[in-house]
Design a protein around this motif. Sequence first.
Motif, PDB file in Angstrom:
ATOM      1  N   ASP A  98      79.888  68.183  52.939  1.00 47.64           N
ATOM      2  CA  ASP A  98      80.301  69.526  53.378  1.00 47.64           C
ATOM      3  C   ASP A  98      79.121  70.492  53.470  1.00 47.64           C
ATOM      4  N   LEU A  99      77.971  70.078  52.958  1.00 47.90           N
ATOM      5  CA  LEU A  99      76.793  70.939  52.939  1.00 47.90           C
ATOM      6  C   LEU A  99      76.379  71.372  54.338  1.00 47.90           C
ATOM      7  N   PHE A 100      76.392  70.473  55.287  1.00 48.05           N
ATOM      8  CA  PHE A 100      75.880  70.771  56.618  1.00 48.05           C
ATOM      9  C   PHE A 100      76.702  71.850  57.323  1.00 48.05           C
ATOM     10  N   THR A 101      78.012  71.680  57.350  1.00 46.15           N
ATOM     11  CA  THR A 101      78.854  72.677  58.008  1.00 46.15           C
ATOM     12  C   THR A 101      78.852  73.990  57.238  1.00 46.15           C
ATOM     13  N   SER A 102      78.780  73.911  55.929  1.00 44.04           N
ATOM     14  CA  SER A 102      78.709  75.143  55.130  1.00 44.04           C
ATOM     15  C   SER A 102      77.421  75.901  55.428  1.00 44.04           C
ATOM     16  N   ARG A 103      76.330  75.182  55.620  1.00 44.75           N
ATOM     17  CA  ARG A 103      75.070  75.851  55.996  1.00 44.75           C
ATOM     18  C   ARG A 103      75.195  76.503  57.369  1.00 44.75           C
ATOM     19  N   ASP A 104      75.833  75.788  58.305  1.00 44.09           N
ATOM     20  CA  ASP A 104      76.048  76.375  59.630  1.00 44.09           C
ATOM     21  C   ASP A 104      76.885  77.644  59.533  1.00 44.09           C
ATOM     22  N   THR A 105      77.889  77.618  58.674  1.00 45.25           N
ATOM     23  CA  THR A 105      78.744  78.797  58.480  1.00 45.25           C
ATOM     24  C   THR A 105      77.936  79.940  57.869  1.00 45.25           C
ATOM     25  N   ALA A 106      77.100  79.626  56.881  1.00 43.95           N
ATOM     26  CA  ALA A 106      76.251  80.651  56.269  1.00 43.95           C
ATOM     27  C   ALA A 106      75.288  81.246  57.293  1.00 43.95           C
ATOM     28  N   THR A 107      74.785  80.418  58.199  1.00 41.72           N
ATOM     29  CA  THR A 107      73.901  80.914  59.259  1.00 41.72           C
ATOM     30  C   THR A 107      74.636  81.933  60.128  1.00 41.72           C
ATOM     31  N   LEU A 108      75.890  81.635  60.472  1.00 46.75           N
ATOM     32  CA  LEU A 108      76.700  82.583  61.252  1.00 46.75           C
ATOM     33  C   LEU A 108      76.913  83.876  60.468  1.00 46.75           C
ATOM     34  N   ILE A 109      77.206  83.766  59.192  1.00 50.58           N
ATOM     35  CA  ILE A 109      77.413  84.946  58.347  1.00 50.58           C
ATOM     36  C   ILE A 109      76.150  85.801  58.325  1.00 50.58           C
ATOM     37  N   HIS A 110      74.993  85.179  58.185  1.00 53.86           N
ATOM     38  CA  HIS A 110      73.719  85.907  58.213  1.00 53.86           C
ATOM     39  C   HIS A 110      73.497  86.554  59.579  1.00 53.86           C
ATOM     40  N   ARG A 111      73.758  85.802  60.642  1.00 47.44           N
ATOM     41  CA  ARG A 111      73.563  86.325  61.993  1.00 47.44           C
ATOM     42  C   ARG A 111      74.422  87.568  62.243  1.00 47.44           C
ATOM     43  N   GLU A 112      75.609  87.600  61.646  1.00 44.15           N
ATOM     44  CA  GLU A 112      76.509  88.745  61.802  1.00 44.15           C
ATOM     45  C   GLU A 112      76.213  89.858  60.797  1.00 44.15           C
ATOM     46  N   GLY A 113      75.176  89.680  59.981  1.00 41.43           N
ATOM     47  CA  GLY A 113      74.771  90.719  59.032  1.00 41.43           C
ATOM     48  C   GLY A 113      75.717  90.895  57.865  1.00 41.43           C
ATOM     49  N   ALA A 114      76.485  89.871  57.540  1.00 39.69           N
ATOM     50  CA  ALA A 114      77.502  89.976  56.489  1.00 39.69           C
ATOM     51  C   ALA A 114      77.092  89.285  55.187  1.00 39.69           C
ATOM     52  N   GLN A 115      75.845  88.856  55.067  1.00 39.02           N
ATOM     53  CA  GLN A 115      75.430  88.085  53.901  1.00 39.02           C
ATOM     54  C   GLN A 115      75.560  88.851  52.587  1.00 39.02           C
ATOM     55  N   ASP A 116      75.433  90.174  52.610  1.00 34.51           N
ATOM     56  CA  ASP A 116      75.575  90.953  51.375  1.00 34.51           C
ATOM     57  C   ASP A 116      77.026  91.048  50.926  1.00 34.51           C
ATOM     58  N   ARG A 117      77.949  90.756  51.828  1.00 38.63           N
ATOM     59  CA  ARG A 117      79.383  90.811  51.528  1.00 38.63           C
ATOM     60  C   ARG A 117      79.974  89.414  51.384  1.00 38.63           C
ATOM     61  N   ALA A 118      79.120  88.386  51.363  1.00 36.96           N
ATOM     62  CA  ALA A 118      79.604  87.002  51.400  1.00 36.96           C
ATOM     63  C   ALA A 118      79.225  86.234  50.141  1.00 36.96           C
ATOM     64  N   ARG A 119      80.111  85.324  49.775  1.00 35.38           N
ATOM     65  CA  ARG A 119      79.878  84.410  48.658  1.00 35.38           C
ATOM     66  C   ARG A 119      80.488  83.056  48.997  1.00 35.38           C
ATOM     67  N   VAL A 120      79.938  82.022  48.362  1.00 32.20           N
ATOM     68  CA  VAL A 120      80.490  80.672  48.470  1.00 32.20           C
ATOM     69  C   VAL A 120      81.530  80.508  47.374  1.00 32.20           C
ATOM     70  N   LEU A 121      82.700  80.016  47.761  1.00 29.75           N
ATOM     71  CA  LEU A 121      83.739  79.679  46.786  1.00 29.75           C
ATOM     72  C   LEU A 121      83.881  78.164  46.773  1.00 29.75           C
ATOM     73  N   PHE A 122      83.511  77.566  45.652  1.00 28.05           N
ATOM     74  CA  PHE A 122      83.635  76.115  45.527  1.00 28.05           C
ATOM     75  C   PHE A 122      85.071  75.762  45.167  1.00 28.05           C
ATOM     76  N   ASN A 123      85.663  74.942  45.997  1.00 28.98           N
ATOM     77  CA  ASN A 123      87.050  74.507  45.889  1.00 28.98           C
ATOM     78  C   ASN A 123      87.051  72.998  45.639  1.00 28.98           C
TER      79      ASN A 123
END
Length: 193
Positions: A98-123
């Motif tokens: 799941d690391l690869f897609t999660s990294r891609d998702t984090a890249t999108l979050i960073h691109r949208e400037g939302a990284q300060d409002r984002a966290r990873v929730l391990f399920n």
Amino acid sequence: MIITLCNGKGGSGKTTLSVLLGCALVEAGHKVALLDTDPQHTATRWVEEVGGIEIAEPGKEYGALFIDTAPRLESKEVTDAIRRADVVVLVTSPSPADLFTSRDTATLIHREGAQDRARVLFNQVQPGTILARDLDDMAERIGLPAFKNTLRRRQAYQHAVLMGWKSLGGEAREELFKVALEIVGLQSSKGVK
């Protein structure tokens, strides 16, 4: 408060957690609704079948609005949900696959400037395993900080789809309450209205 749950991978638990975390806040006395942007509309069907939270209505005010997103990072709906969120929750399991897609998702979050409002929730965490011990490293590899609280792998969460919030035992509810409160706390600490 708008809470977007996202990941480009299906099966991470976005839908289940959108509903169950919403139910936890309802139990805590908040007015909560769900906006289901996934074309499968599983969350909407779940809420219509067993209740627990409201389906969002345009123009209506809620204390918390959970947005369940499709596993499609190129989707305009996902990008819009990230942009409008007060808190972005990247839901993932601690699996290396799941690391690869999660990294891609984090890249999108960073691109949208939302990284300060984002966290990873391990399920779907299995306590006592090597993967469970390496969550901080996994979050660093994904590129976002992790929530302090995690959710264990529990069949009870899948059963709740059919039987609702009331079917969950005390430990499962407590786990969901802790995550929901941490989400609310993140929003509060950022001073976001």
